[in-house]
Scaffold this active site. Structure first.
Site, PDB file in Angstrom:
ATOM      1  N   ASP A 108       0.901  -1.158  -0.021  1.00 29.96           N
ATOM      2  CA  ASP A 108      -0.083   0.040   0.001  1.00 29.96           C
ATOM      3  C   ASP A 108       0.848   1.287   0.119  1.00 29.96           C
ATOM      4  O   ASP A 108       2.038   1.341   0.364  1.00 29.96           O
ATOM      5  CB  ASP A 108      -0.829  -0.154   1.430  1.00 29.96           C
ATOM      6  CG  ASP A 108      -1.467   1.195   1.478  1.00 29.96           C
ATOM      7  OD1 ASP A 108      -2.435   1.707   0.593  1.00 29.96           O
ATOM      8  OD2 ASP A 108      -1.435   1.658   2.505  1.00 29.96           O
ATOM      9  N   SER A 168      -2.477   0.751  -4.962  1.00 30.55           N
ATOM     10  CA  SER A 168      -3.020   2.066  -4.280  1.00 30.55           C
ATOM     11  C   SER A 168      -4.347   2.425  -4.784  1.00 30.55           C
ATOM     12  O   SER A 168      -4.786   2.375  -5.930  1.00 30.55           O
ATOM     13  CB  SER A 168      -2.023   3.204  -4.064  1.00 30.55           C
ATOM     14  OG  SER A 168      -2.630   4.178  -3.752  1.00 30.55           O
ATOM     15  N   ASN A 169      -5.181   2.905  -3.972  1.00 33.47           N
ATOM     16  CA  ASN A 169      -6.283   3.703  -4.360  1.00 33.47           C
ATOM     17  C   ASN A 169      -6.218   5.060  -5.147  1.00 33.47           C
ATOM     18  O   ASN A 169      -7.139   5.598  -5.594  1.00 33.47           O
ATOM     19  CB  ASN A 169      -7.335   3.932  -3.231  1.00 33.47           C
ATOM     20  CG  ASN A 169      -8.082   2.736  -2.842  1.00 33.47           C
ATOM     21  OD1 ASN A 169      -8.013   1.879  -3.458  1.00 33.47           O
ATOM     22  ND2 ASN A 169      -8.532   2.792  -1.441  1.00 33.47           N
TER      23      ASN A 169
END
Length: 229
Positions: A10, A118-119
């Protein structure tokens, strides 16, 4: 530990400190920097999840901007356009945690691919890792934008499995966000939770395989530490 053929990180809060924006927040809103940063981050996450659930997905930068507007409204702070732009741009300059570079250097000697899932948008991810000087460590930078749904949706985690072409059970997912670690474990990744703040893990039906207090512990955990350490 089971065989690992790739490590997926992340980005926000794991490799880079989202609350490094508090300093600039405090410059624009004296004595409110930390308060704004904490509330902003929480609302940013809520908006990314809620938009996904509503079927009205927006990019992470848009969710970030919307969250900032909400925070300033909630705190009765006047948000000028130039301030909004500057603060949102600061999310492209969040600072890596102190141990990140040395940990990644050691992990790179392990000869398994390192990736980011990742977002954040593709542009945001590239900007953050570029500005942090860590882009060269990663073979893949993967954005949930590709499936228009945010982690912890299984569809987002599946992107890493497809891009690395490694079965999920042989990928180690590393996150400091307990909700993210839970989602990744539910998907079928091996999971390492980075618990820097000694938080309580979420009750979401899943537990991480490993818990560390900083990324400097990860190379030894994986037995990939470089020979000079």
């Amino acid at each position: 530990m089971q065989e690992i053929r790739g490590v997926v990180f992340d980005l926000y809060g794991t490799l880079c400190d989202v609350h490094s924006v508090a300093q600039l927040c405090g410059q624009y809103f004296p004595e409110r920097g930390t308060e704004i940063s904490l509330m902003w981050r929480q609302k940013q996450l809520e908006y990314s999840w809620l938009r996904s659930l509503m079927g009205q997905y927006v990019s992470f930068p848009q969710a970030t901007e919307d969250a900032l507007v909400f925070v300033c409204n909630a705190l009765n702070l006047k948000l000028r356009e130039d301030t909004r732009i500057a603060l949102c741009n600061e999310y492209l300059n969040i600072k890596p945690y102190r141990e990140v570079r040395s940990a990644l250097e050691s992990l790179r000697s392990g000869a398994v691919p390192l990736a980011i899932l990742s977002n954040g948008s593709a542009h945001s991810i590239q900007s953050v890792v570029g500005n942090a000087g860590i882009e060269h460590f990663f073979s893949h930078l993967i954005s949930a934008d590709e499936v228009s749904v945010s982690k912890p949706s299984p569809a987002a985690y599946e992107l890493a499995e497809k891009r690395l072409k490694v079965v999920r059970s042989k990928l180690l997912f590393v996150s400091s966000n307990a909700w993210d670690a839970s989602g990744a474990r539910h998907f079928g990744f091996q999971v390492c939770w980075v618990n820097r703040s000694r938080n309580t893990f979420e009750q979401l039906g899943e537990r991480p395989d490993h818990v560390i207090s900083g990324l400097d512990e990860l190379p030894n955990l994986l037995n990939f530490a470089s020979a000079d350490r």
